[in-house]
Design a protein around this motif. Sequence first.
Motif, short mmCIF file in Angstrom:
data_model
loop_
_atom_site.label_atom_id
_atom_site.label_comp_id
_atom_site.label_asym_id
_atom_site.label_seq_id
_atom_site.Cartn_x
_atom_site.Cartn_y
_atom_site.Cartn_z
N UNK A 1 17.63 -35.29 18.87
CA UNK A 1 16.34 -34.66 18.55
C UNK A 1 16.18 -34.52 17.04
N UNK A 2 17.19 -33.98 16.36
CA UNK A 2 17.10 -33.78 14.92
C UNK A 2 16.95 -35.12 14.18
N UNK A 3 17.72 -36.12 14.58
CA UNK A 3 17.65 -37.42 13.92
C UNK A 3 16.32 -38.11 14.16
N UNK A 4 15.82 -38.05 15.39
CA UNK A 4 14.52 -38.66 15.71
C UNK A 4 13.41 -37.96 14.93
N UNK A 5 13.45 -36.66 14.87
CA UNK A 5 12.41 -35.92 14.14
C UNK A 5 12.49 -36.18 12.64
N UNK A 6 13.70 -36.36 12.12
CA UNK A 6 13.86 -36.69 10.70
C UNK A 6 13.13 -37.99 10.39
N UNK A 7 13.46 -39.06 11.12
CA UNK A 7 12.86 -40.35 10.84
C UNK A 7 11.36 -40.33 11.12
N UNK A 8 10.96 -39.74 12.22
CA UNK A 8 9.53 -39.66 12.54
C UNK A 8 8.78 -38.94 11.42
N UNK A 9 9.35 -37.88 10.89
CA UNK A 9 8.72 -37.15 9.81
C UNK A 9 8.57 -37.98 8.55
N UNK B 1 8.43 -41.32 8.40
CA UNK B 1 7.54 -42.45 8.64
C UNK B 1 6.13 -42.02 9.05
N UNK B 2 5.91 -40.75 9.33
CA UNK B 2 4.60 -40.30 9.76
C UNK B 2 4.33 -40.63 11.22
N UNK B 3 5.38 -40.67 12.02
CA UNK B 3 5.28 -40.94 13.45
C UNK B 3 5.64 -39.67 14.22
N UNK B 4 5.68 -39.78 15.53
CA UNK B 4 6.05 -38.63 16.37
C UNK B 4 7.26 -38.98 17.21
N UNK B 5 8.17 -38.03 17.31
CA UNK B 5 9.27 -38.17 18.26
C UNK B 5 8.73 -37.72 19.61
N UNK C 1 6.92 -47.32 17.48
CA UNK C 1 6.30 -47.89 16.28
C UNK C 1 4.97 -48.54 16.64
N UNK C 2 4.20 -48.91 15.64
CA UNK C 2 2.86 -49.47 15.85
C UNK C 2 2.88 -50.76 16.66
N UNK C 3 3.95 -51.53 16.58
CA UNK C 3 4.01 -52.78 17.34
C UNK C 3 4.63 -52.58 18.73
N UNK C 4 4.79 -51.33 19.15
CA UNK C 4 5.23 -51.03 20.51
C UNK C 4 6.73 -50.94 20.71
N UNK C 5 7.51 -51.23 19.69
CA UNK C 5 8.97 -51.12 19.79
C UNK C 5 9.35 -49.65 19.72
N UNK C 6 10.28 -49.23 20.56
CA UNK C 6 10.77 -47.85 20.47
C UNK C 6 12.20 -47.83 19.96
N UNK C 7 12.46 -46.82 19.14
CA UNK C 7 13.82 -46.50 18.72
C UNK C 7 14.23 -45.34 19.61
#
Length: 123
Positions: A16-24, A26-30, A42-48
Amino acid sequence: MSVDLNHTIVPSRDKRASAEFLAGILGLSAAPQWGPFVPIKTANGVTLDYMDVDEVQKNHYCFIVTEPEFDVIFGRIRERGLDFWADPHHEKPGEINHLYGGRGVYFDDPDGHNMEVITQPYA
């Protein structure tokens, strides 16, 4: 034949912490947890898909963005006081690169994954 990447698993000590870090950054949402994963789409539909593991093997992830998006992302990196580099080996600290007529920057996530943001694909 068409082959697209659908998802990749990102090992972490705290998904959770790592996903929220990267999402924050990049301006995305976990997204909400799904099974053992916390995904970022991501915008092209790929999920991390972030997943907790006992031992993290560090990987490299690269994201291509527009020039205006780079400005915003790089601003977030600097606002958070994160170390950043112009190269994948971290030999050019405090710099960005200008490869292929674009800009690029590397930074580490909380698990030591080498994150890269670029505005032009590599030739």
